[in-house]
Design a protein around this motif. Structure first.
Motif, short mmCIF file in Angstrom:
data_model
loop_
_atom_site.label_atom_id
_atom_site.label_comp_id
_atom_site.label_asym_id
_atom_site.label_seq_id
_atom_site.Cartn_x
_atom_site.Cartn_y
_atom_site.Cartn_z
N THR A 46 13.23 -10.11 -12.81
CA THR A 46 14.08 -9.85 -13.98
C THR A 46 13.37 -9.03 -15.04
OG1 THR A 46 13.42 -11.94 -15.00
CG2 THR A 46 15.42 -11.95 -13.64
N GLY A 47 12.05 -8.82 -14.88
CA GLY A 47 11.31 -8.01 -15.83
C GLY A 47 10.83 -8.78 -17.05
N THR A 48 10.90 -10.09 -17.04
CA THR A 48 10.46 -10.89 -18.19
C THR A 48 9.11 -11.54 -17.95
OG1 THR A 48 11.65 -12.83 -17.36
CG2 THR A 48 12.83 -11.38 -18.86
N GLN A 49 8.40 -11.13 -16.90
CA GLN A 49 7.10 -11.72 -16.60
C GLN A 49 6.08 -11.25 -17.61
OE1 GLN A 49 5.39 -10.45 -12.90
NE2 GLN A 49 4.05 -12.21 -12.79
N LYS A 50 5.26 -12.18 -18.08
CA LYS A 50 4.20 -11.86 -19.02
C LYS A 50 2.87 -12.21 -18.37
CE LYS A 50 7.00 -12.85 -23.03
NZ LYS A 50 7.19 -13.67 -24.22
N ILE A 51 1.96 -11.27 -18.39
CA ILE A 51 0.63 -11.51 -17.83
C ILE A 51 -0.27 -11.95 -18.97
CG2 ILE A 51 -1.34 -10.45 -16.68
CD1 ILE A 51 0.66 -8.55 -15.33
N ILE A 52 -0.80 -13.16 -18.86
CA ILE A 52 -1.64 -13.72 -19.89
C ILE A 52 -3.06 -13.80 -19.36
CG2 ILE A 52 -2.08 -15.73 -21.33
CD1 ILE A 52 0.91 -16.35 -21.12
N ASP A 53 -3.97 -13.12 -20.03
CA ASP A 53 -5.37 -13.13 -19.64
C ASP A 53 -6.18 -13.54 -20.86
OD1 ASP A 53 -7.70 -12.84 -18.30
OD2 ASP A 53 -7.69 -10.66 -18.29
#
Length: 84
Positions: A46-53
């Motif tokens: 859906t394009g709402t993925q957030k990559i948290i590093d």
């Protein structure tokens, strides 16, 4: 030719259900398949993925294995060639 009596019943129009809503129909050995996630509500699709590093995985890896400027086990001082 398949042997008779050993195969499960085949449902060519099995319903795939997510959150009480029919998503699609597929062939299956069960008449209804209930799923929690599918491509219509998964963050990657859906394009709402957030990559948290938060910790900096790459920097932590480099520090651990002595790669780059961070140092580590491999960057410790070594004895000069004449002392070995």
């Amino acid at each position: 030719m398949p042997k008779p009596g050993i195969h499960p019943k085949w449902y060519p129009d099995a319903k795939v259900i997510c959150n009480g809503e029919q998503i699609m129909t597929v062939g299956s050995t069960q008449p209804e398949i209930h799923v929690d996630v599918w491509s219509g509500n998964h963050p990657f699709y859906t394009g709402t993925q957030k990559i948290i590093d938060t910790e900096g995985r790459i920097e932590r890896f480099r520090r651990k294995y002595g790669m780059g400027a961070g140092g580590g086990k491999a960057s410790k001082q070594q004895k000069p060639q004449s002392e070995q």
